[in-house]
Each structure stands twice: as structure tokens, then as C-alpha cells.
Design a protein around this motif. Structure first.
Motif, mmCIF file in Angstrom:
data_model
loop_
_atom_site.group_PDB
_atom_site.id
_atom_site.type_symbol
_atom_site.label_atom_id
_atom_site.label_comp_id
_atom_site.label_asym_id
_atom_site.label_seq_id
_atom_site.Cartn_x
_atom_site.Cartn_y
_atom_site.Cartn_z
ATOM 1 N N ALA A 1 0.150 -2.533 10.100
ATOM 2 C CA ALA A 1 0.301 -3.622 9.064
ATOM 3 C C ALA A 1 1.027 -4.843 9.744
ATOM 4 O O ALA A 1 0.852 -6.052 9.052
ATOM 5 N N LEU A 2 1.552 -4.597 10.779
ATOM 6 C CA LEU A 2 2.173 -5.724 11.553
ATOM 7 C C LEU A 2 1.452 -6.184 12.787
ATOM 8 O O LEU A 2 1.918 -6.972 13.470
ATOM 9 N N ALA B 1 11.451 4.292 1.619
ATOM 10 C CA ALA B 1 11.005 4.983 0.546
ATOM 11 C C ALA B 1 10.432 4.254 -0.619
ATOM 12 O O ALA B 1 9.721 4.787 -1.376
ATOM 13 N N GLU B 2 10.964 2.841 -0.682
ATOM 14 C CA GLU B 2 10.009 2.027 -1.832
ATOM 15 C C GLU B 2 8.833 1.944 -1.425
ATOM 16 O O GLU B 2 7.871 1.653 -2.723
ATOM 17 N N ALA B 3 8.332 1.770 -0.300
ATOM 18 C CA ALA B 3 6.951 1.754 -0.022
ATOM 19 C C ALA B 3 6.063 3.090 0.217
ATOM 20 O O ALA B 3 4.840 3.178 0.122
ATOM 21 N N SER B 4 6.641 3.918 1.050
ATOM 22 C CA SER B 4 6.123 5.055 1.536
ATOM 23 C C SER B 4 6.950 6.319 1.145
ATOM 24 O O SER B 4 6.749 7.288 2.013
ATOM 25 N N ALA C 1 -1.157 10.573 4.944
ATOM 26 C CA ALA C 1 -0.140 9.906 4.059
ATOM 27 C C ALA C 1 0.266 8.954 5.275
ATOM 28 O O ALA C 1 0.704 9.082 6.419
ATOM 29 N N THR C 2 0.412 7.605 4.867
ATOM 30 C CA THR C 2 0.588 6.358 5.562
ATOM 31 C C THR C 2 1.869 5.461 5.167
ATOM 32 O O THR C 2 2.102 5.400 4.379
ATOM 33 N N THR C 3 2.197 4.946 6.588
ATOM 34 C CA THR C 3 3.423 4.095 6.410
ATOM 35 C C THR C 3 3.174 2.461 6.417
ATOM 36 O O THR C 3 3.879 1.667 6.411
ATOM 37 N N TYR C 4 1.835 2.564 6.097
ATOM 38 C CA TYR C 4 1.437 0.816 5.982
ATOM 39 C C TYR C 4 1.885 0.012 5.049
ATOM 40 O O TYR C 4 2.396 -1.126 5.606
ATOM 41 N N GLY C 5 2.282 0.658 4.030
ATOM 42 C CA GLY C 5 3.102 -0.327 3.052
ATOM 43 C C GLY C 5 4.517 -0.590 3.577
ATOM 44 O O GLY C 5 4.914 -1.659 2.917
ATOM 45 N N THR D 1 0.872 -1.308 -0.012
ATOM 46 C CA THR D 1 0.029 0.023 0.028
ATOM 47 C C THR D 1 1.039 1.059 0.087
ATOM 48 O O THR D 1 1.663 1.426 0.792
ATOM 49 N N GLY D 2 0.673 2.040 -1.050
ATOM 50 C CA GLY D 2 1.643 3.230 -1.206
ATOM 51 C C GLY D 2 0.998 4.301 -0.157
ATOM 52 O O GLY D 2 -0.081 4.080 0.765
ATOM 53 N N PRO D 3 1.601 5.551 0.141
ATOM 54 C CA PRO D 3 1.486 6.418 0.919
ATOM 55 C C PRO D 3 -0.089 7.053 1.123
ATOM 56 O O PRO D 3 -0.450 7.582 1.982
ATOM 57 N N ALA D 4 -0.503 6.990 -0.264
ATOM 58 C CA ALA D 4 -1.715 7.694 -0.482
ATOM 59 C C ALA D 4 -2.904 6.778 -0.449
ATOM 60 O O ALA D 4 -4.014 6.773 -0.482
ATOM 61 N N GLY D 5 -2.594 5.331 0.023
ATOM 62 C CA GLY D 5 -3.556 4.484 -0.039
ATOM 63 C C GLY D 5 -3.572 3.300 -1.232
ATOM 64 O O GLY D 5 -4.549 2.681 -1.374
ATOM 65 N N ARG D 6 -2.898 3.690 -2.400
ATOM 66 C CA ARG D 6 -2.957 3.088 -3.660
ATOM 67 C C ARG D 6 -1.992 2.028 -3.620
ATOM 68 O O ARG D 6 -0.888 2.146 -3.138
ATOM 69 N N PRO D 7 -2.244 1.012 -4.138
ATOM 70 C CA PRO D 7 -1.320 -0.258 -4.613
ATOM 71 C C PRO D 7 -0.152 0.461 -5.207
ATOM 72 O O PRO D 7 -0.114 1.087 -6.236
ATOM 73 N N VAL D 8 1.065 -0.315 -4.745
ATOM 74 C CA VAL D 8 2.340 0.194 -5.406
ATOM 75 C C VAL D 8 3.109 -1.213 -5.364
ATOM 76 O O VAL D 8 2.841 -2.067 -4.555
ATOM 77 N N ARG D 9 4.296 -1.227 -6.282
ATOM 78 C CA ARG D 9 5.178 -2.316 -6.086
ATOM 79 C C ARG D 9 6.354 -1.761 -5.447
ATOM 80 O O ARG D 9 6.944 -0.873 -5.861
#
Length: 368
Positions: free
Chosen positions: A144-145, A90-93, A105-109, A65-73
Motif C-alpha cells: 500500500a505504501l 488493529a483499526e485497519a487489519s 488476510a492482508t495488512t494492506y489497510g 481495506t480490511g484484512p479480508a479485502g473489504r472496505p472498512v473505516r
């Protein structure tokens, strides 16, 4: 003659791997008998996974999950031999996905990325932080954990730092049990506390699109979060304010140990082995300036190289440090691309060929 190239990226123009390639090409052209060893480095921010992969780690990509809530790789790096994973938040968030949502903006990813590393068998997780788009104190990562952050009605608080203002209950009992047997190292080039005038929101919030009003709201929300989570005990710890406070979440929730990012990465990448027998080490980054002298990659490389008996020079796009300050950091001389091409746009567009010309000059000055 053995020369080690251990440079960080030139942000906006060359990756650390590309810097090493161009410097190596120039050295070999000017001094054909030179043995060139490349060890691209990073200090925990953007490019940390790439540096680990260049050193032999396996690159793995997962959807998060990207920082804006949209999926990213996003990618992390794994060394299966000893179970060491390098996770770059930085790869995720990261800001690479854009700023503009400083309150939500979230660090969930990032938490999903850590979980993927655990799923792959990681026993040590190096969490490189920097370049984040977030200011949520790591609450998204912990959620997320398995952590739960609830409001007065028992509902999950909203994403991002703003949601933390309504936090009433912080429950970490559901955190992934594998974390108890995992060593987590917080690798960062900043030692800011979580809140206050040097805190995550005040210092870094504006870079992420936060207005003065947003900064005040985020700082207050993070202070409240820390009081609920651990009585604010770790809020003043070095590194707690790193990457929008994800450092705090790692220290409190993951039991992480804070270490300067470049020191961690030099250990992980095997710098001591690479520098053995080298007479010269070439380090650098895009801009050598005042920030460089406060824990950035070139200074960390210089300290380790000097300890190994090697002389150190630096390459950069822009040089804004006096020779005396460089010497104090253990760097004999710095070579700037701007000396060859003062036009910034052209300098960045042609950074590779310019860097090769710089490397030829280094060979003449130090390898003759």
C-alpha cells in the motif's frame, strides 16, 4: 491529595476511558477532596488510538481495506503541534473484523492508514501493533505504501502470508519517499522473532484461525519472504514477529525502531507530566495474569510511577498473579472485580458499578 488513573481497557467490558471514569467516580465519592487525574493508556494494541485521543490527539477516520479485502473505516490519531501520528494496526487489519482467512488476510489497510497519516503531515508515526487478523509479514502494508512483491511471471503475489510462498522479487524502490523523512516507531508488547517456534505463525496463527497445516505453510512462507527481502537479516530481531510479522515489515521496509509499546505510549501521552505530584497511581487491565508481567501496560505504568515516587495499585477483572510477583513488578496491591462478583457474565456486564465499589475500597485503604 492527587491520584493518577492510568489503566488499560478491560477487554470485552470497558474501554480504558470508561475504566478511568468509573474509578474516578468511586474515588471522588469516598474521598471528596481528592484531585483525580485520568490518563487512559494502551500498549500498542486495541484501544491505542482511543488513549491518544483522550490525551488530546485529534481523531481522524479514513476508508481503508480490511484484512479480508473489504472496505472498512479506520481511525488514527494526530497531534498537529508536533506532527506525531498514532496508527493502530488493529483499526485497519484487526481481529475485530473476524478471523477465518489466516492464509489470505492482508495488512494492506494498515499501509493505507500510514499513508493517510503522511498525507496529514505526520513527521513521526507510532505504529501500534497487536490484535491483528493477519500473518503476511507486513507485505500488504508495504504494498500500500508503494512496494512491489512479484512472482516468477512478474505478477503481484496473492494477498496474505500464503501468497509469499511464490515470491521471487521484492522491490522497495517505490516506497513513499516521505517515509525517508519520517521517524517510525514500532510499538509492541511482544518481542517475538518472525519465524520458528516463537514466531508469528506458530505462536499467534492459531488465534487467527490457522490449522496446524496452515501454521506450517505460513511459517515457511514467511521464512522465504525474509530470505528474498533482506536475506533474513532482520527476521530474528525483537518485535519482527509482532502482529503476524508486520513488525518485520516495519523494521525492514519502513526503517522503524522497535520499543515496548507501553513505554512509547507513556512518552506520547505525557505520563511524566501527569504523574508529577501524585502520591498514588492506579493502573490495571481486564486480566492480571502471567502475560501482564511480560511487558503489558500495568507493569510499564508501575515502573514509571515508582520511578516518580508514587505508590501503585492495580484494578482488574480477574487476578491470576501472586502478591509476591505483583510486588516484584512494583504493584503494592491488586483489586479484582471477581472478588465482588464471581459469576463471569455478571461481572463483565456490571463491570462499571463494580469498579466504582473497588475504587471506594482503594480510597479507604490508601487515601484515608
Amino acid at each position: 491529595m492527587r491520584v493518577l488513573i492510568a489503566s488499560d481497557k478491560f477487554k470485552g467490558s470497558l474501554t480504558a476511558v470508561e475504566v478511568a471514569e468509573h474509578v474516578g467516580a468511586g474515588l471522588r465519592r469516598a474521598a471528596p477532596g481528592t484531585e483525580v487525574v485520568a490518563l487512559p493508556v494502551a500498549d500498542g494494541g486495541d484501544g491505542t488510538v482511543d488513549a491518544a485521543v483522550a490525551a488530546g490527539f485529534e481523531r481522524r477516520e479514513v476508508p481503508v481495506t480490511g484484512p479480508a479485502g473489504r472496505p472498512v473505516r479506520a481511525a488514527y490519531a494526530l497531534r498537529r503541534a508536533d506532527g506525531t501520528a498514532v496508527v493502530e494496526m488493529a483499526e485497519a487489519s484487526g481481529l475485530r473484523y473476524g478471523a477465518g482467512a489466516p492464509l489470505t488476510a492482508t495488512t494492506y489497510g494498515t499501509g493505507e492508514l500510514v499513508r493517510a497519516a503522511l498525507d496529514a503531515g505526520a513527521r513521526t508515526v507510532v505504529l501500534g501493533v497487536g490484535g491483528s487478523a493477519t500473518t503476511d509479514g507486513g507485505a500488504g502494508m508495504l504494498t500500500a505504501l508503494g512496494a512491489r512483491f512479484l512472482d516468477a511471471g512478474g505478477r503481484p503475489v496473492g494477498p496474505g502470508g500464503a501468497g509469499l510462498a511464490g515470491l521471487v522479487t521484492a522491490d522497495l524502490s517505490g516506497l513513499d519517499p516521505r517515509l525517508r523523512g519520517t521517524a517510525v516507531v514500532l510499538a509492541s508488547d511482544v518481542d517475538n522473532p518472525l519465524t520458528g517456534p516463537r514466531g508469528a505463525a506458530v505462536v499467534y496463527g492459531p488465534q487467527k484461525g490457522a490449522s496446524p497445516e496452515d501454521v506450517a505453510a505460513l511459517d515457511a512462507a514467511l521464512a522465504h519472504y525474509a530470505r528474498v527481502l533482506d536475506g533474513a537479516g532482520a527476521a530474528g530481531a525483537p518485535g519482527a514477529g509482532a502482529a503476524g510479522g508486520v513488525g518485520y515489515g516495519a523494521l525492514v521496509g519502513l526503517g522503524a525502531t522497535f520499543r515496548p509499546g507501553i513505554e512509547v505510549m507513556l512518552d506520547v501521552l505525557g505520563f511524566a507530566r501527569a504523574v508529577a505530584g501524585c502520591r498514588l497511581v492506579i493502573t490495571g487491565e481486564g486480566s492480571l495474569d502471567g502475560q501482564t508481567l511480560h511487558g503489558k501496560a500495568p507493569v510499564g505504568v508501575a515502573a514509571a510511577a515508582r520511578a516518580a515516587g508514587a505508590e501503585v495499585v492495580a484494578v482488574c477483572g480477574r487476578l491470576a498473579v501472586a502478591p509476591a510477583a505483583l510486588a516484584g513488578a512494583g504493584i503494592s496491591r491488586a483489586y479484582a472485580l471477581a472478588e465482588l462478583e464471581p459469576d463471569v457474565a455478571r461481572c463483565m456486564a456490571h463491570a462499571g458499578p463494580l469498579l466504582e465499589r473497588i475504587a471506594e475500597s482503594i480510597a479507604r485503604d490508601f487515601l484515608g
